[in-house]
Design an enzyme around this catalytic site. Sequence first.
Site, PDB file in Angstrom:
ATOM      1  N   CYS A  81     -10.546  -1.096  21.279  1.00  0.00           N
ATOM      2  CA  CYS A  81     -10.775  -0.849  22.857  1.00  0.00           C
ATOM      3  C   CYS A  81      -9.683   0.275  23.681  1.00  0.00           C
ATOM      4  O   CYS A  81      -9.906   1.141  24.065  1.00  0.00           O
ATOM      5  CB  CYS A  81     -11.562  -2.045  23.302  1.00  0.00           C
ATOM      6  N   ARG A  96      -8.144  -3.610  13.880  1.00  0.00           N
ATOM      7  CA  ARG A  96      -8.030  -1.967  14.412  1.00  0.00           C
ATOM      8  C   ARG A  96      -7.232  -1.458  15.640  1.00  0.00           C
ATOM      9  O   ARG A  96      -6.631  -3.033  15.571  1.00  0.00           O
ATOM     10  CB  ARG A  96      -9.543  -1.769  14.753  1.00  0.00           C
ATOM     11  N   ALA A 131     -12.318  -0.863  33.255  1.00  0.00           N
ATOM     12  CA  ALA A 131     -11.688  -2.626  32.610  1.00  0.00           C
ATOM     13  C   ALA A 131     -10.700  -2.047  31.759  1.00  0.00           C
ATOM     14  O   ALA A 131      -9.843  -2.611  31.761  1.00  0.00           O
ATOM     15  CB  ALA A 131     -12.717  -2.943  33.019  1.00  0.00           C
ATOM     16  N   GLY A 160     -22.517  -5.760  18.505  1.00  0.00           N
ATOM     17  CA  GLY A 160     -23.959  -6.048  18.109  1.00  0.00           C
ATOM     18  C   GLY A 160     -24.107  -7.685  17.447  1.00  0.00           C
ATOM     19  O   GLY A 160     -25.175  -8.454  18.224  1.00  0.00           O
ATOM     20  N   GLU A 200     -12.214 -10.379  21.244  1.00  0.00           N
ATOM     21  CA  GLU A 200     -12.394 -10.562  20.074  1.00  0.00           C
ATOM     22  C   GLU A 200     -11.439 -12.228  19.546  1.00  0.00           C
ATOM     23  O   GLU A 200     -10.632 -12.195  20.711  1.00  0.00           O
ATOM     24  CB  GLU A 200     -12.373  -9.892  19.098  1.00  0.00           C
ATOM     25  N   THR A 203     -18.138   4.674  18.428  1.00  0.00           N
ATOM     26  CA  THR A 203     -17.615   5.565  18.733  1.00  0.00           C
ATOM     27  C   THR A 203     -16.190   6.055  18.809  1.00  0.00           C
ATOM     28  O   THR A 203     -15.123   5.160  20.052  1.00  0.00           O
ATOM     29  CB  THR A 203     -17.907   5.122  20.320  1.00  0.00           C
ATOM     30  N   LEU A 214     -16.892  -8.768  26.268  1.00  0.00           N
ATOM     31  CA  LEU A 214     -16.141  -9.745  25.426  1.00  0.00           C
ATOM     32  C   LEU A 214     -15.142  -9.070  24.632  1.00  0.00           C
ATOM     33  O   LEU A 214     -14.593  -8.021  24.396  1.00  0.00           O
ATOM     34  CB  LEU A 214     -17.379  -9.898  24.329  1.00  0.00           C
ATOM     35  N   ALA A 261      -8.896  -0.472  30.400  1.00  0.00           N
ATOM     36  CA  ALA A 261      -7.280   0.569  31.051  1.00  0.00           C
ATOM     37  C   ALA A 261      -6.459  -0.562  31.889  1.00  0.00           C
ATOM     38  O   ALA A 261      -5.234  -0.300  31.534  1.00  0.00           O
ATOM     39  CB  ALA A 261      -7.412   1.658  32.545  1.00  0.00           C
TER      40      ALA A 261
HETATM   41  C1  UDX Z   1     -10.706  -6.169  25.038  1.00  0.00           C
HETATM   42  C2  UDX Z   1     -11.182  -6.746  26.529  1.00  0.00           C
HETATM   43  O1  UDX Z   1      -9.708  -7.451  26.805  1.00  0.00           O
HETATM   44  C3  UDX Z   1     -12.770  -6.909  26.553  1.00  0.00           C
HETATM   45  O2  UDX Z   1     -13.056  -7.307  27.931  1.00  0.00           O
HETATM   46  C4  UDX Z   1     -13.282  -5.713  25.931  1.00  0.00           C
HETATM   47  O3  UDX Z   1     -14.513  -5.560  26.170  1.00  0.00           O
HETATM   48  C5  UDX Z   1     -12.510  -5.161  24.670  1.00  0.00           C
HETATM   49  O4  UDX Z   1     -11.089  -4.583  24.572  1.00  0.00           O
HETATM   50  P1  UDX Z   1     -10.139  -7.331  22.870  1.00  0.00           P
HETATM   51  O5  UDX Z   1      -9.621  -5.589  22.514  1.00  0.00           O
HETATM   52  O6  UDX Z   1     -11.346  -8.329  21.481  1.00  0.00           O
HETATM   53  O7  UDX Z   1     -10.355  -7.208  24.233  1.00  0.00           O
HETATM   54  O8  UDX Z   1      -8.864  -8.202  23.312  1.00  0.00           O
HETATM   55  P2  UDX Z   1      -8.002  -8.046  24.385  1.00  0.00           P
HETATM   56  O9  UDX Z   1      -7.990  -9.750  24.073  1.00  0.00           O
HETATM   57  O10 UDX Z   1      -7.994  -8.044  25.313  1.00  0.00           O
HETATM   58  O11 UDX Z   1      -6.466  -8.227  23.618  1.00  0.00           O
HETATM   59  C6  UDX Z   1      -6.624  -6.675  23.316  1.00  0.00           C
HETATM   60  C7  UDX Z   1      -4.345  -7.516  22.850  1.00  0.00           C
HETATM   61  O12 UDX Z   1      -3.467  -6.902  23.801  1.00  0.00           O
HETATM   62  C8  UDX Z   1      -4.391  -7.713  21.943  1.00  0.00           C
HETATM   63  O13 UDX Z   1      -3.480  -6.807  21.075  1.00  0.00           O
HETATM   64  C9  UDX Z   1      -3.193  -8.938  22.252  1.00  0.00           C
HETATM   65  O14 UDX Z   1      -2.018  -9.626  21.694  1.00  0.00           O
HETATM   66  C10 UDX Z   1      -2.607  -8.268  23.210  1.00  0.00           C
HETATM   67  N1  UDX Z   1      -2.842  -9.085  25.325  1.00  0.00           N
HETATM   68  C11 UDX Z   1      -3.411  -9.286  25.449  1.00  0.00           C
HETATM   69  C12 UDX Z   1      -0.864  -9.154  24.985  1.00  0.00           C
HETATM   70  O15 UDX Z   1      -0.272  -8.471  24.381  1.00  0.00           O
HETATM   71  N2  UDX Z   1      -0.499  -9.844  25.861  1.00  0.00           N
HETATM   72  C13 UDX Z   1      -1.447 -10.073  26.931  1.00  0.00           C
HETATM   73  O16 UDX Z   1      -0.992 -10.676  28.105  1.00  0.00           O
HETATM   74  C14 UDX Z   1      -2.754  -9.970  26.585  1.00  0.00           C
HETATM   75  P1  ADP Z   2     -17.737  -2.372  17.619  1.00  0.00           P
HETATM   76  O1  ADP Z   2     -16.686  -3.013  17.290  1.00  0.00           O
HETATM   77  O2  ADP Z   2     -18.351  -1.803  18.737  1.00  0.00           O
HETATM   78  O3  ADP Z   2     -19.087  -3.084  17.469  1.00  0.00           O
HETATM   79  P2  ADP Z   2     -18.638  -1.877  14.416  1.00  0.00           P
HETATM   80  O4  ADP Z   2     -17.265  -0.883  14.100  1.00  0.00           O
HETATM   81  O5  ADP Z   2     -17.974  -3.575  14.036  1.00  0.00           O
HETATM   82  O6  ADP Z   2     -17.633  -1.502  15.687  1.00  0.00           O
HETATM   83  O7  ADP Z   2     -19.563  -1.725  14.221  1.00  0.00           O
HETATM   84  C1  ADP Z   2     -20.611  -0.172  14.803  1.00  0.00           C
HETATM   85  C2  ADP Z   2     -21.978  -0.422  13.809  1.00  0.00           C
HETATM   86  O8  ADP Z   2     -22.878   0.919  14.121  1.00  0.00           O
HETATM   87  C3  ADP Z   2     -21.279   0.022  12.423  1.00  0.00           C
HETATM   88  O9  ADP Z   2     -21.517  -1.636  10.879  1.00  0.00           O
HETATM   89  C4  ADP Z   2     -22.244   1.125  11.533  1.00  0.00           C
HETATM   90  O10 ADP Z   2     -22.238   1.189  10.121  1.00  0.00           O
HETATM   91  C5  ADP Z   2     -22.703   0.784  12.628  1.00  0.00           C
HETATM   92  N1  ADP Z   2     -23.970   2.078  12.921  1.00  0.00           N
HETATM   93  C6  ADP Z   2     -23.086   3.867  12.697  1.00  0.00           C
HETATM   94  N2  ADP Z   2     -24.051   4.440  13.179  1.00  0.00           N
HETATM   95  C7  ADP Z   2     -25.410   4.120  12.843  1.00  0.00           C
HETATM   96  C8  ADP Z   2     -26.976   4.028  12.423  1.00  0.00           C
HETATM   97  N3  ADP Z   2     -27.264   5.273  13.214  1.00  0.00           N
HETATM   98  N4  ADP Z   2     -27.585   3.528  12.713  1.00  0.00           N
HETATM   99  C9  ADP Z   2     -27.466   2.437  12.661  1.00  0.00           C
HETATM  100  N5  ADP Z   2     -25.823   1.546  12.228  1.00  0.00           N
HETATM  101  C10 ADP Z   2     -25.126   2.526  12.844  1.00  0.00           C
END
Ligand code: UDX
Ligand code: ADP
Length: 480
Positions: free
Chosen positions: A272, A342, A219, A13, A161, A88, A159, A221
């Site tokens: 994710c 996470r 995507a 967000g 991270e 979630t 996106l 998966a």
């Molecule tokens: C992922 C998806 O890429 C993104 O599109 C979705 O919206 C959220 O989940 P994220 O989890 O932020 O994004 O990071 P990502 O770059 O995908 O890496 C995930 C994990 O895979 C990390 O632990 C990374 O170190 C690992 N990784 C990635 C590998 O081990 N090898 C690779 O070649 C690429």
């Molecule tokens: P993501 O990585 O999907 O952005 P986060 O855990 O970082 O997940 O963020 C989710 C946010 O949603 C948390 O900061 C949490 O406090 C907030 N949240 C959860 N339930 C509610 C709600 N009912 N109203 C407002 N904020 C909420």
Amino acid sequence: MVKICCIGAGYVGGPTMAVIALKCPNVQVTVVDIAEPRINAWNSGTLPIYEPGLDDVVKQCRGKNLFFSTEVEKHVAESDIIFVSVNTPTKTQGLGAGKAADLTYWESAARMIADVSKSDKIVVEKSTVPVKTAEAIERILTHNKKGINFTILSNPEFLAEGTAIQDLFNPDRVLIGGRETPEGQKAINALRDVYANWVPKERILCTNLWSAELSKLAANAFLAQRISSVNAMSALCESTGADVSQVSHSIGTDSRVGPKFLNASVGFGGSCFQKDILNLVYICECNGLPEVANYWKQVVKVNDYQKSRFVNRVVSSMFNTVSSKKIAILGFAFKKDTGDTRETPAIDVCKGLLGDKARLSIFDPQVTEDQILKDLSMKKFDKDHPSHLQPASPTSIKQVSIVGDAYEATKDSHGICILTEWDEFKKLDYQKVFDSMQKPAFVFDGRNIVDADKLRKIGFIVYCIGKPLDPWLKDMPAVA
Ligand code: UDX
Ligand code: ADP
């Protein structure tokens, strides 16, 4: 002026709304959250998440057309478009525990939207949700509708991270799913107009609701599957003398496969991949498709195997015991350029080493001591629930110390495990590190970032994922 409200000021967000505010000066964006400390941090000089480039974007728009607030109901009531970006996590209890998505936070947000709304709203699913969630949400919204029209859209976030701002500025695609009704199409167009402020039209894909919801799970998966595939190969490389980097390169030059996401590692982490695959598995099982469910389950199993294989390698290399030995852990975040832990593989690796009674000295440039101790004392899946929403955990792990830099972590240690690919770990003065360590000095590189030949010349015994084994390790007598 279009008013957008986003419920949930987290990793998704916060950055997404900041970029919408920057790119759409005519849109007023308010991000709301029930967590007061999080909102206070968004309004302060130290943002609650570390994301390169984010500070700059927030500074440019905060107070102009970007606001952060705990007045959830007020801003929801005033907005035209409401993004729901709450967490979630995987369910920990009850039906579908360990697999299904926990929609508690989503449902409570939907009920609140229904309660406080006085005008028509477009409600956008931003957080990853199971396929058909939109239908359930629609029912909650329309059940209480008081003559108000709610149109639901699915607009999953892609996106990653660490590169979130870049990904948002220049997305491969923006996906918007909606009902195939006139109201659904009108809502799709309204959201498309927001993104069209900076995303080329051909990159804005419009589908039906279910395709959009499923595309997000699919995507993630597919991406995770590539990593498990290359990690599976890494085990075979170590047994055969092949080099996984060379194999990845060869595979990746095939334009049908492509070069990205083929880096062998200690395992994938992040909020994710595992969650979405388990969710996909659950959906397949619920739809009577056990073969499909088992196929995807294997991606998570190989990831778990990779982490335990790493731990086994560390223990077996160090004469089959790490009991009382000091092991330096370099990196705890699930990838570089984020402070997010996470599902980080570091949790399982550290727990594995602690299980063998090692003493750990942990350094990560972005993760706090508090976070690491919490992670190491938490049960699987609890991690995904935000810490402010769960009781404080008892955190006293005697065998663990968290330190302020890599040199302190490695001093007097018997071995080093590199678990996150932070750039600074590539640039360490490894001669200095070697001189301060117990001998023989081991490096276990879970991210393949060190120059193994250089380190071997210094005197280290080096293990790299999926690379021909260090001659010293190859010749070591097997201990039963
Ligand atoms: C992922 C998806 O890429 C993104 O599109 C979705 O919206 C959220 O989940 P994220 O989890 O932020 O994004 O990071 P990502 O770059 O995908 O890496 C995930 C994990 O895979 C990390 O632990 C990374 O170190 C690992 N990784 C990635 C590998 O081990 N090898 C690779 O070649 C690429
Ligand atoms: P993501 O990585 O999907 O952005 P986060 O855990 O970082 O997940 O963020 C989710 C946010 O949603 C948390 O900061 C949490 O406090 C907030 N949240 C959860 N339930 C509610 C709600 N009912 N109203 C407002 N904020 C909420």
